[in-house]
Design an enzyme around this catalytic site. Structure first.
Site: not given
Ligand SMILES: COC(=O)COc1cccc(COC(=O)c2cn[nH]c2)c1
Length: 247
Positions: A173, A116, A89, A158
């Protein structure tokens, strides 16, 4: 293109065996390998997470298994080095332009975070030997990266030559470069010409290709103004003519 995906839920990627991507795998256009992170744990419980330093809710993915799986999947010194893509996120927005950029890469590794997130030292360490992109699909939170990776693999796959039956449907697209760039797709129609008393717009049956192209652009402008006014303000004013402005 080679794709490696690291996850604690490998079954999430069974859908990659169906449809277009399944065909691309079978024809060798895509070489997709899914790796279960737990195979790089060494304790009886195959632990991949632990409590966050500094306190707070939830769990954090431990760095050791990630370091080991990335060493196995992308050994230091690999040439070319892969590009590591981590859905999160807190990443940079994923766009059609980024999909096109990734589609030009010979080798992508996707890391699926859970809980997390992954201990931040994993990405920091990976950056010392490969390009790392932390990518967001939107302002929402998923339980893990798996669904986000499925979205990105489809968006990228794709675009690969030969994966899609009809190459044209990629060029026009939404968001594809060209006169309709950054406009949303307008409405589409097919037979029958009348359905539940609803006719197809006359112009589309006229065979007048100039009028059809103009009508499609007008509809794309209308829909973009309604659903994504932010895209219109980003458009180069030079790309909107007098007629466009009156739509
Ligand atoms: C360094 O990266 C990390 O630690 C990633 O960790 C997580 C933790 C929980 C969920 C996610 C999945 O991504 C999303 O939720 C997401 C992506 N785009 N919008 C929402 C990833």
């Amino acid at each position: 293109m080679k794709l490696d995906i690291v996850t604690i839920f490998p079954d999430y990627f069974a859908p990659l065996d169906v449809s277009l991507l399944g065909k691309a795998r079978r024809t060798g256009l895509l070489d997709v390998r899914v790796h279960d992170l737990r195979e790089w744990t060494h304790d009886r419980h195959r632990t991949v997470d632990d409590t966050p330093y500094g306190g707070g809710p939830g769990m954090v993915m431990k760095p050791e298994p990630w370091g080991e799986v990335l060493d196995t999947v992308a050994p230091p010194g690999s040439d070319p080095a892969p590009r590591l893509v981590v859905p999160t996120p807190s990443g940079r927005p994923f766009t059609q332009a980024m999909a096109a950029e990734l589609a030009a890469e010979p080798w992508l590794v996707f890391a699926c975070g859970r809980y997390e997130g992954i201990d931040s030292r994993v990405v920091d360490e990976a950056r010392t030997r490969m390009r790392v992109d932390e990518v967001s699909l939107g302002d929402f939170v998923l339980a893990g990266g798996e669904v986000a990776v499925l979205v990105m693999v489809e968006a990228v796959g794709r675009l690969l030559p030969g994966v899609l039956g009809n190459a044209d449907s990629v060029t026009d697209d939404s968001f594809a470069p060209g006169p309709m760039e950054s406009l949303l797709e307008g409405p589409v129609y097919t037979k029958p010409p009348l359905w539940r008393d609803r006719p197809v717009p006359e112009v589309l049956l006229s065979g007048n290709h100039g009028a059809i192209a103009r009508w499609r652009r007008d509809e794309a402008l209308r829909r973009t103004a309604r659903n994504r006014p932010d895209l219109l303000v980003r458009m180069d004013p030079g790309s909107l003519d007098e007629h466009d402005r009156r739509v």
